[in-house]
Design an enzyme around this catalytic site. Structure first.
Site, PDB file in Angstrom:
ATOM      1  N   ARG A  69      54.119  42.624  23.111  1.00 12.32           N
ATOM      2  CA  ARG A  69      53.364  43.793  23.801  1.00 12.32           C
ATOM      3  C   ARG A  69      53.383  43.604  25.407  1.00 12.32           C
ATOM      4  O   ARG A  69      52.622  42.246  25.561  1.00 12.32           O
ATOM      5  CB  ARG A  69      52.066  44.062  23.419  1.00 12.32           C
ATOM      6  CG  ARG A  69      50.894  44.663  23.926  1.00 12.32           C
ATOM      7  CD  ARG A  69      49.670  44.229  23.453  1.00 12.32           C
ATOM      8  NE  ARG A  69      48.699  45.363  23.900  1.00 12.32           N
ATOM      9  CZ  ARG A  69      47.283  44.927  24.349  1.00 12.32           C
ATOM     10  NH1 ARG A  69      46.970  43.692  24.017  1.00 12.32           N
ATOM     11  NH2 ARG A  69      46.744  45.711  24.822  1.00 12.32           N
ATOM     12  N   ASP A 111      25.690  45.459  20.564  1.00 11.61           N
ATOM     13  CA  ASP A 111      24.818  45.446  19.892  1.00 11.61           C
ATOM     14  C   ASP A 111      24.790  44.182  18.738  1.00 11.61           C
ATOM     15  O   ASP A 111      23.652  43.491  18.325  1.00 11.61           O
ATOM     16  CB  ASP A 111      24.463  46.944  19.128  1.00 11.61           C
ATOM     17  CG  ASP A 111      23.656  47.824  20.110  1.00 11.61           C
ATOM     18  OD1 ASP A 111      23.478  47.608  21.078  1.00 11.61           O
ATOM     19  OD2 ASP A 111      23.811  49.028  19.524  1.00 11.61           O
ATOM     20  N   ASN A 149      37.876  37.982  22.188  1.00 12.89           N
ATOM     21  CA  ASN A 149      38.552  38.766  22.963  1.00 12.89           C
ATOM     22  C   ASN A 149      38.545  40.269  22.516  1.00 12.89           C
ATOM     23  O   ASN A 149      39.311  40.316  21.321  1.00 12.89           O
ATOM     24  CB  ASN A 149      39.984  38.480  23.212  1.00 12.89           C
ATOM     25  CG  ASN A 149      40.722  39.108  24.023  1.00 12.89           C
ATOM     26  OD1 ASN A 149      40.295  40.451  24.571  1.00 12.89           O
ATOM     27  ND2 ASN A 149      41.998  38.719  24.552  1.00 12.89           N
ATOM     28  N   PRO A 170      41.997  45.025  19.175  1.00 17.10           N
ATOM     29  CA  PRO A 170      43.045  45.670  18.747  1.00 17.10           C
ATOM     30  C   PRO A 170      44.248  45.455  19.548  1.00 17.10           C
ATOM     31  O   PRO A 170      44.101  45.085  20.633  1.00 17.10           O
ATOM     32  CB  PRO A 170      42.651  47.157  18.943  1.00 17.10           C
ATOM     33  CG  PRO A 170      41.302  46.889  19.682  1.00 17.10           C
ATOM     34  CD  PRO A 170      40.856  45.785  19.457  1.00 17.10           C
ATOM     35  N   ASN A 171      45.470  45.361  18.920  1.00 20.89           N
ATOM     36  CA  ASN A 171      46.720  45.038  19.815  1.00 20.89           C
ATOM     37  C   ASN A 171      47.085  43.719  19.900  1.00 20.89           C
ATOM     38  O   ASN A 171      48.258  43.267  20.204  1.00 20.89           O
ATOM     39  CB  ASN A 171      46.878  46.040  20.915  1.00 20.89           C
ATOM     40  CG  ASN A 171      46.780  47.654  20.570  1.00 20.89           C
ATOM     41  OD1 ASN A 171      47.563  48.046  19.622  1.00 20.89           O
ATOM     42  ND2 ASN A 171      45.853  48.139  20.992  1.00 20.89           N
ATOM     43  N   HIS A 211      39.638  37.151  28.093  1.00 17.58           N
ATOM     44  CA  HIS A 211      40.646  38.312  28.495  1.00 17.58           C
ATOM     45  C   HIS A 211      41.909  37.546  28.962  1.00 17.58           C
ATOM     46  O   HIS A 211      41.827  36.576  29.619  1.00 17.58           O
ATOM     47  CB  HIS A 211      40.298  39.173  29.434  1.00 17.58           C
ATOM     48  CG  HIS A 211      39.183  40.114  29.029  1.00 17.58           C
ATOM     49  ND1 HIS A 211      39.194  40.923  27.960  1.00 17.58           N
ATOM     50  CD2 HIS A 211      37.996  39.847  29.268  1.00 17.58           C
ATOM     51  CE1 HIS A 211      38.000  41.474  27.780  1.00 17.58           C
ATOM     52  NE2 HIS A 211      37.205  40.722  28.857  1.00 17.58           N
ATOM     53  N   ALA A 268      40.782  46.307  23.878  1.00 15.85           N
ATOM     54  CA  ALA A 268      40.396  47.559  24.372  1.00 15.85           C
ATOM     55  C   ALA A 268      38.848  47.970  24.258  1.00 15.85           C
ATOM     56  O   ALA A 268      38.252  48.681  24.868  1.00 15.85           O
ATOM     57  CB  ALA A 268      41.252  48.582  24.101  1.00 15.85           C
ATOM     58  N   TYR A 298      51.121  39.874  29.175  1.00 16.69           N
ATOM     59  CA  TYR A 298      50.065  39.232  28.265  1.00 16.69           C
ATOM     60  C   TYR A 298      50.853  37.768  27.992  1.00 16.69           C
ATOM     61  O   TYR A 298      50.575  36.891  27.144  1.00 16.69           O
ATOM     62  CB  TYR A 298      49.914  39.994  27.251  1.00 16.69           C
ATOM     63  CG  TYR A 298      48.724  41.031  27.338  1.00 16.69           C
ATOM     64  CD1 TYR A 298      47.402  40.866  27.621  1.00 16.69           C
ATOM     65  CD2 TYR A 298      49.452  42.347  27.178  1.00 16.69           C
ATOM     66  CE1 TYR A 298      46.688  41.950  27.786  1.00 16.69           C
ATOM     67  CE2 TYR A 298      48.506  43.374  27.407  1.00 16.69           C
ATOM     68  CZ  TYR A 298      47.051  43.071  27.800  1.00 16.69           C
ATOM     69  OH  TYR A 298      46.370  44.194  28.160  1.00 16.69           O
ATOM     70  N   GLU A 348      33.666  35.590  26.410  1.00 16.75           N
ATOM     71  CA  GLU A 348      34.279  36.397  26.535  1.00 16.75           C
ATOM     72  C   GLU A 348      35.704  36.012  26.910  1.00 16.75           C
ATOM     73  O   GLU A 348      35.656  35.463  28.108  1.00 16.75           O
ATOM     74  CB  GLU A 348      33.728  37.551  27.377  1.00 16.75           C
ATOM     75  CG  GLU A 348      34.437  38.862  27.286  1.00 16.75           C
ATOM     76  CD  GLU A 348      33.554  39.944  28.315  1.00 16.75           C
ATOM     77  OE1 GLU A 348      32.644  39.847  28.483  1.00 16.75           O
ATOM     78  OE2 GLU A 348      34.366  40.753  28.568  1.00 16.75           O
ATOM     79  N   ARG A 361      43.308  44.786  37.553  1.00 17.15           N
ATOM     80  CA  ARG A 361      44.100  46.132  36.838  1.00 17.15           C
ATOM     81  C   ARG A 361      43.317  47.457  37.040  1.00 17.15           C
ATOM     82  O   ARG A 361      42.615  47.566  37.792  1.00 17.15           O
ATOM     83  CB  ARG A 361      44.187  45.913  35.083  1.00 17.15           C
ATOM     84  CG  ARG A 361      45.060  44.502  35.222  1.00 17.15           C
ATOM     85  CD  ARG A 361      45.155  43.827  33.678  1.00 17.15           C
ATOM     86  NE  ARG A 361      45.882  44.959  33.036  1.00 17.15           N
ATOM     87  CZ  ARG A 361      46.053  45.107  31.672  1.00 17.15           C
ATOM     88  NH1 ARG A 361      45.557  44.213  31.004  1.00 17.15           N
ATOM     89  NH2 ARG A 361      46.748  45.988  30.923  1.00 17.15           N
TER      90      ARG A 361
HETATM   91  C1  DQA Z   1      42.648  42.248  27.235  1.00 21.02           C
HETATM   92  C2  DQA Z   1      42.471  43.212  28.430  1.00 21.02           C
HETATM   93  C3  DQA Z   1      41.892  44.701  27.796  1.00 21.02           C
HETATM   94  O1  DQA Z   1      41.631  45.392  28.862  1.00 21.02           O
HETATM   95  C4  DQA Z   1      43.066  45.117  26.998  1.00 21.02           C
HETATM   96  O2  DQA Z   1      42.713  46.389  26.516  1.00 21.02           O
HETATM   97  C5  DQA Z   1      43.578  44.155  25.791  1.00 21.02           C
HETATM   98  C6  DQA Z   1      43.533  42.696  26.245  1.00 21.02           C
HETATM   99  C7  DQA Z   1      43.024  40.778  27.686  1.00 21.02           C
HETATM  100  O3  DQA Z   1      43.202  39.875  26.861  1.00 21.02           O
HETATM  101  O4  DQA Z   1      43.548  40.687  28.869  1.00 21.02           O
HETATM  102  O5  DQA Z   1      43.866  44.565  24.961  1.00 21.02           O
HETATM  103  O6  DQA Z   1      41.265  42.029  26.315  1.00 21.02           O
END
Ligand code: DQA
Length: 146
Positions: A19, A88, A75, A11-12, A101, A78, A24, A99, A108
């Site tokens: 954003r 799962d 990624n 999300p986002n 980020h 949240a 980011y 993974e 943070r």
């Molecule tokens: C994120 C870090 C997460 O904590 C956050 O909620 C995101 C982006 C990152 O790419 O740094 O939406 O996954």
């Protein structure tokens, strides 16, 4: 044709570039997808790049990758910090999982420092900006070749 690497975004991340650019960066998700596609071509990999704001959709794509995908780069945004359902689903996937980020989640808020997905991930890249996706693709190439 070889099985694709699923690159899944939560999300986002559709708002990347707009954003919180101080966290980011200014690149958009389309820029990231294009850079991943170009690198994948060089590495001889095929990718399926997706973004959703919905947890269940991420679960569906992880399930789709079972049998159909060679590896998953995720990624979960949240959902990293909340989703047992995604964990799962990843446990039911046999291939390598990385993974990513964009930000350094460890620098943070405390709630970002726990990741359910890390319980399954074979590697974690955080704080390398959007370049983290490219680092993950290179690592994926080695994991698949091993
Ligand atoms: C994120 C870090 C997460 O904590 C956050 O909620 C995101 C982006 C990152 O790419 O740094 O939406 O996954």
């Amino acid at each position: 044709m070889s099985k694709p690497i699923y690159i899944l975004n939560g999300p986002n991340l559709n708002l990347l570039g707009q954003r919180q650019p101080e966290i980011y960066g200014r690149e958009t998700l389309e820029d990231v997808a294009a850079a991943c596609a170009a690198l994948a071509m060089d590495l001889g990999l095929v990718i399926c790049f997706h973004q959703t704001n919905h947890e269940g959709q991420l679960v569906d794509w992880v399930q789709e990758a079972r049998g159909q995908g060679a590896g998953i780069i995720i990624n979960p945004a949240a959902y990293t910090h909340t989703s047992v359902a995604i964990l799962d689903a990843l446990h039911a996937f046999d291939g390598p999982v990385l993974e990513v980020h964009i930000s350094n989640v460890h620098k943070r808020e405390a709630f970002r420092q726990h990741s359910y997905v890390s319980l399954r991930a074979d590697g974690v890249i955080a704080g390398c900006g959007t370049e983290g996706y490219l680092l993950a693709l290179r690592r994926m190439k080695s994991l698949i070749a091993a």
